[in-house]
Design a protein around this motif. Structure first.
Motif, PDB file in Angstrom:
ATOM      1  N   PRO A 232     -25.481   7.784 -30.690  1.00 19.48           N
ATOM      2  CA  PRO A 232     -26.689   6.844 -31.696  1.00 19.48           C
ATOM      3  C   PRO A 232     -25.591   6.439 -32.828  1.00 19.48           C
ATOM      4  O   PRO A 232     -24.238   6.350 -32.949  1.00 19.48           O
ATOM      5  N   ILE A 233     -26.002   4.971 -33.248  1.00 16.16           N
ATOM      6  CA  ILE A 233     -25.549   4.734 -34.423  1.00 16.16           C
ATOM      7  C   ILE A 233     -26.373   4.875 -35.351  1.00 16.16           C
ATOM      8  O   ILE A 233     -27.926   5.292 -35.757  1.00 16.16           O
ATOM      9  N   LEU A 234     -25.809   5.434 -36.946  1.00 15.72           N
ATOM     10  CA  LEU A 234     -27.117   6.296 -37.848  1.00 15.72           C
ATOM     11  C   LEU A 234     -27.610   4.858 -38.979  1.00 15.72           C
ATOM     12  O   LEU A 234     -26.562   4.447 -38.822  1.00 15.72           O
ATOM     13  N   SER A 235     -28.223   5.424 -39.093  1.00 16.98           N
ATOM     14  CA  SER A 235     -28.400   4.470 -40.052  1.00 16.98           C
ATOM     15  C   SER A 235     -28.326   4.273 -41.738  1.00 16.98           C
ATOM     16  O   SER A 235     -28.257   5.225 -42.512  1.00 16.98           O
ATOM     17  N   GLU A 236     -27.324   3.572 -41.362  1.00 15.53           N
ATOM     18  CA  GLU A 236     -27.446   1.713 -41.211  1.00 15.53           C
ATOM     19  C   GLU A 236     -26.019   1.471 -40.825  1.00 15.53           C
ATOM     20  O   GLU A 236     -26.067   1.937 -42.084  1.00 15.53           O
ATOM     21  N   LEU A 237     -25.794   1.549 -39.799  1.00 14.14           N
ATOM     22  CA  LEU A 237     -24.247   0.876 -39.440  1.00 14.14           C
ATOM     23  C   LEU A 237     -23.474   2.144 -39.706  1.00 14.14           C
ATOM     24  O   LEU A 237     -22.415   1.516 -40.288  1.00 14.14           O
ATOM     25  N   LYS A 238     -23.885   3.350 -39.499  1.00 15.08           N
ATOM     26  CA  LYS A 238     -22.796   4.680 -39.202  1.00 15.08           C
ATOM     27  C   LYS A 238     -21.891   4.821 -38.397  1.00 15.08           C
ATOM     28  O   LYS A 238     -23.178   5.317 -37.234  1.00 15.08           O
ATOM     29  N   ILE A 239     -21.557   6.491 -38.988  1.00 14.89           N
ATOM     30  CA  ILE A 239     -21.217   6.706 -37.013  1.00 14.89           C
ATOM     31  C   ILE A 239     -20.637   8.387 -37.734  1.00 14.89           C
ATOM     32  O   ILE A 239     -20.089   8.509 -39.119  1.00 14.89           O
ATOM     33  N   GLY A 240     -20.443   9.184 -37.426  1.00  9.38           N
ATOM     34  CA  GLY A 240     -20.115  10.372 -37.523  1.00  9.38           C
ATOM     35  C   GLY A 240     -18.589  10.861 -36.500  1.00  9.38           C
ATOM     36  O   GLY A 240     -18.486  10.576 -35.431  1.00  9.38           O
ATOM     37  N   GLY A 262     -31.436   2.572 -34.100  1.00  4.16           N
ATOM     38  CA  GLY A 262     -33.215   2.076 -34.766  1.00  4.16           C
ATOM     39  C   GLY A 262     -32.817   1.644 -36.241  1.00  4.16           C
ATOM     40  O   GLY A 262     -33.605   2.492 -36.301  1.00  4.16           O
ATOM     41  N   PRO A 263     -32.657   0.587 -36.296  1.00 10.59           N
ATOM     42  CA  PRO A 263     -33.179   0.445 -38.076  1.00 10.59           C
ATOM     43  C   PRO A 263     -34.473   0.086 -38.456  1.00 10.59           C
ATOM     44  O   PRO A 263     -35.183  -0.281 -37.357  1.00 10.59           O
ATOM     45  N   ILE A 264     -34.864   0.271 -39.737  1.00 12.66           N
ATOM     46  CA  ILE A 264     -35.429   0.598 -40.113  1.00 12.66           C
ATOM     47  C   ILE A 264     -36.590  -1.045 -40.844  1.00 12.66           C
ATOM     48  O   ILE A 264     -35.879  -1.392 -42.022  1.00 12.66           O
ATOM     49  N   VAL A 265     -37.192  -0.440 -40.281  1.00  5.70           N
ATOM     50  CA  VAL A 265     -38.248  -2.090 -41.129  1.00  5.70           C
ATOM     51  C   VAL A 265     -38.840  -1.918 -42.300  1.00  5.70           C
ATOM     52  O   VAL A 265     -39.759  -0.709 -42.303  1.00  5.70           O
ATOM     53  N   GLY A 266     -38.675  -2.160 -43.756  1.00  6.51           N
ATOM     54  CA  GLY A 266     -39.078  -1.487 -44.820  1.00  6.51           C
ATOM     55  C   GLY A 266     -37.943  -0.042 -45.426  1.00  6.51           C
ATOM     56  O   GLY A 266     -38.662   0.125 -46.290  1.00  6.51           O
ATOM     57  N   GLY A 267     -37.188  -0.639 -44.763  1.00  2.00           N
ATOM     58  CA  GLY A 267     -36.137   0.075 -45.797  1.00  2.00           C
ATOM     59  C   GLY A 267     -34.855  -0.328 -46.598  1.00  2.00           C
ATOM     60  O   GLY A 267     -36.149  -0.850 -47.807  1.00  2.00           O
ATOM     61  N   TYR A 268     -34.378  -1.529 -46.233  1.00  2.00           N
ATOM     62  CA  TYR A 268     -33.054  -1.889 -47.358  1.00  2.00           C
ATOM     63  C   TYR A 268     -33.218  -3.885 -46.908  1.00  2.00           C
ATOM     64  O   TYR A 268     -33.329  -4.134 -48.196  1.00  2.00           O
ATOM     65  N   ASN A 296     -32.609  -0.711 -28.579  1.00  2.00           N
ATOM     66  CA  ASN A 296     -32.866  -0.832 -29.593  1.00  2.00           C
ATOM     67  C   ASN A 296     -33.992  -0.853 -29.965  1.00  2.00           C
ATOM     68  O   ASN A 296     -35.108  -1.036 -28.883  1.00  2.00           O
ATOM     69  N   PHE A 297     -34.263   0.338 -30.878  1.00  2.00           N
ATOM     70  CA  PHE A 297     -35.861  -0.020 -31.458  1.00  2.00           C
ATOM     71  C   PHE A 297     -36.098   0.362 -32.930  1.00  2.00           C
ATOM     72  O   PHE A 297     -36.611   1.079 -33.478  1.00  2.00           O
ATOM     73  N   PRO A 298     -35.929  -0.780 -33.643  1.00  2.00           N
ATOM     74  CA  PRO A 298     -36.222  -1.302 -35.079  1.00  2.00           C
ATOM     75  C   PRO A 298     -37.961  -0.896 -35.268  1.00  2.00           C
ATOM     76  O   PRO A 298     -39.040  -1.482 -34.977  1.00  2.00           O
ATOM     77  N   PHE A 299     -37.950   0.707 -35.718  1.00  2.00           N
ATOM     78  CA  PHE A 299     -39.343   1.062 -36.532  1.00  2.00           C
ATOM     79  C   PHE A 299     -39.538   0.923 -37.888  1.00  2.00           C
ATOM     80  O   PHE A 299     -39.033   0.552 -38.113  1.00  2.00           O
ATOM     81  N   GLU A 300     -41.100   0.057 -37.357  1.00  2.00           N
ATOM     82  CA  GLU A 300     -41.819   0.922 -38.982  1.00  2.00           C
ATOM     83  C   GLU A 300     -41.685   2.200 -39.831  1.00  2.00           C
ATOM     84  O   GLU A 300     -41.842   3.010 -39.122  1.00  2.00           O
TER      85      GLU A 300
END
Length: 462
Positions: A232-240, A262-268, A296-300
């Motif tokens: 997974p990619i950690l929101s947003e554009l991050k990885i550990g 899963g980028p967040i709609v309503g986040g940034y 990919n799942f851009p969620f509200e």
């Protein structure tokens, strides 16, 4: 599988030596300002009347904005507090070397996935998935069998176990490894019992950390190389480091390595910013997560769904931009607010399926429902509706303008309920668990909604 998309050692070195900054600085001083900049510079605007838009120049501008954005921002390693940066030439090299096909499953269950174009007449693949829905151990095998037995399913994912044999599964504890092993064993047993022993399974949802994922990598009883494994990619554009551990293991052992985002709609930002982040995440998925495919799942952010007006525009924007400017193999993962055996969930999943298919998604990966947070509230019927409807618009050569009108009509039927959706029924309540078949009530509801979709212009083949 082919070689990893780029140079793994380069990624690991840059995660240790890249420019240092705090996570807050990355978010507030690098990511967010550059996102605002490219939205303005490339004039990206959401039009609620054009959810499935037909403006090719907008799709191309979204790609250019995402390219500019990712080159400026890069990725962030949360374990080392370093930015992982790439040059334009390096990303182009990775894209040039990208292998434009992937095979999942084995034997008679082997399937081939490839990129698609906008309004492509080539059929998308279909994945049937309850995503992260939780279930009891006694239900796990019949639950998975119900998904595997769906004729359209090229691949499946499985529910998540919370406990096994009376033992609570805790992340990071030995019980996580024990639970992951049991999960993998039961999933493979379910596939064999359903008569599809070689079907690709995305394993292992019960395992969060790398150690538990690695423990299931035993083809004799668990994960096969033809299964799909996610980094997974950690929101947003991050990885550990834990995510990088998974990525290395998956490639070293020849799995179908994929990137999950899963980028967040309503986040940034609104839908414009989310679309740009999602497209940039596909670039990251290639060069950092080293994925052959990206789901990919851009969620509200409030309702955890991909079916609001803004989210559906974002879905269409992402896949149109990628389909026109890359040869990436992309999976569109649907999330619905309503629960099983409701008219609303069938409207939502149909809207997501047809939007994804006409916009150029390679695979319809359907569907999480009931906001993906209620135990045993997902069934194959929701995925069936999304995939049957998506395939229907492709087979009948429907255009974006036509699908846009259908989606707007579907939104009228459920949008007012999105903030307080019906919870619906559990799997046990709307499926015959012994026969792995939906109840007559759900079948009749399904046929009723499908008839409504036919009246709106969707031509089903059967």
């Amino acid at each position: 599988m082919p070689a990893p998309p780029w140079r793994i050692n380069e990624v690991l070195e840059r995660a240790e030596t890249g420019p240092i900054c705090t996570e807050k600085e990355f978010d507030t001083k690098i990511l967010f300002p550059n996102l605002k900049r490219v939205i303005k510079e490339y004039d990206i605007r959401f039009d609620p009347e054009q959810i499935v838009f037909s403006d090719d120049s907008l799709a191309d501008d979204l790609w250019k904005a995402a390219w500019d954005f990712y080159l400026s921002v890069g990725s962030y390693c949360t374990s080392t507090y370093r930015r992982i940066l790439f040059t334009e030439r390096e990303i182009k090299e990775a894209m040039s070397c990208y292998v434009e096909e992937v095979y999942v499953g084995e034997g008679k269950d082997r399937r081939r996935w490839t990129p698609r174009k906008v309004e492509d007449t080539k059929l998308p693949g279909c994945g049937f998935t309850p995503v992260g829905v939780r279930c009891d151990e006694d239900l796990f095998i019949p639950y998975v069998m119900a998904y595997v037995m769906e004729p359209l399913a090229d691949a499946v994912s499985t529910p998540v176990l919370e406990d096994i044999e009376g033992l609570e599964i805790k992340t990071g504890a030995p019980s996580e490894i024990r639970g992951a092993v049991v999960h993998a064993m039961l999933a493979r047993q379910a596939a064999r019992r359903a008569g599809r022993p070689g079907i690709a399974i995305t394993l292992t949802g019960t395992a969060l950390l790398a150690a538990a994922q690695i423990a299931t990598s035993v083809p004799e009883w668990g994960c096969k190389p033809t299964d799909i494994r996610w980094t997974p990619i950690l929101s947003e554009l991050k990885i550990g480091n834990d995510e990088l551990d998974k990525m290395i293991h998956f490639h070293q052992n020849g799995y179908v390595a994929g990137c999950l985002v899963g980028p967040i709609v309503g986040g940034y930002a609104g839908p414009e910013g989310t679309a740009i982040i999602a497209i940039a995440s596909h670039i990251m998925g290639l060069v950092v997560n080293q994925g052959y495919i990206t789901c990919n799942f851009p969620f509200e952010i409030k309702n955890f769904s991909t079916t609001t007006k803004e989210c559906l525009w974002t879905v269409s924007a992402i896949y149109q931009a990628l389909a026109r400017n890359t040869r990436f193999i992309t999976l569109s993962n649907g999330f619905a607010a309503a629960g099983p055996c409701t008219d609303m969930v069938l409207y939502e999943t149909a809207a997501h399926g047809i939007t994804s298919a006409v916009s150029g998604a390679s695979v319809l990966w359907e569907s999480a429902v009931a906001s993906n947070k209620y135990k045993e509230r997902a069934t194959p019927m929701e995925a069936r509706m999304a995939c049957e409807s998506g395939l229907a618009v492709v087979k009948s050569h429907m255009k974006r303008e036509d699908v846009n009108e259908i989606v707007k009509e579907l939104l009228k039927r459920y949008e007012s309920r999105i903030s307080s959706p019906p919870l619906g029924k559990t799997f046990r309540e709307c499926y015959d668990v012994e026969k792995k078949k939906p109840t007559q009530e759900y079948v009749e509801l399904y046929e009723k909604i499908r008839k409504e979709l036919q009246d709106l212009g969707i031509e089903y083949e059967y």
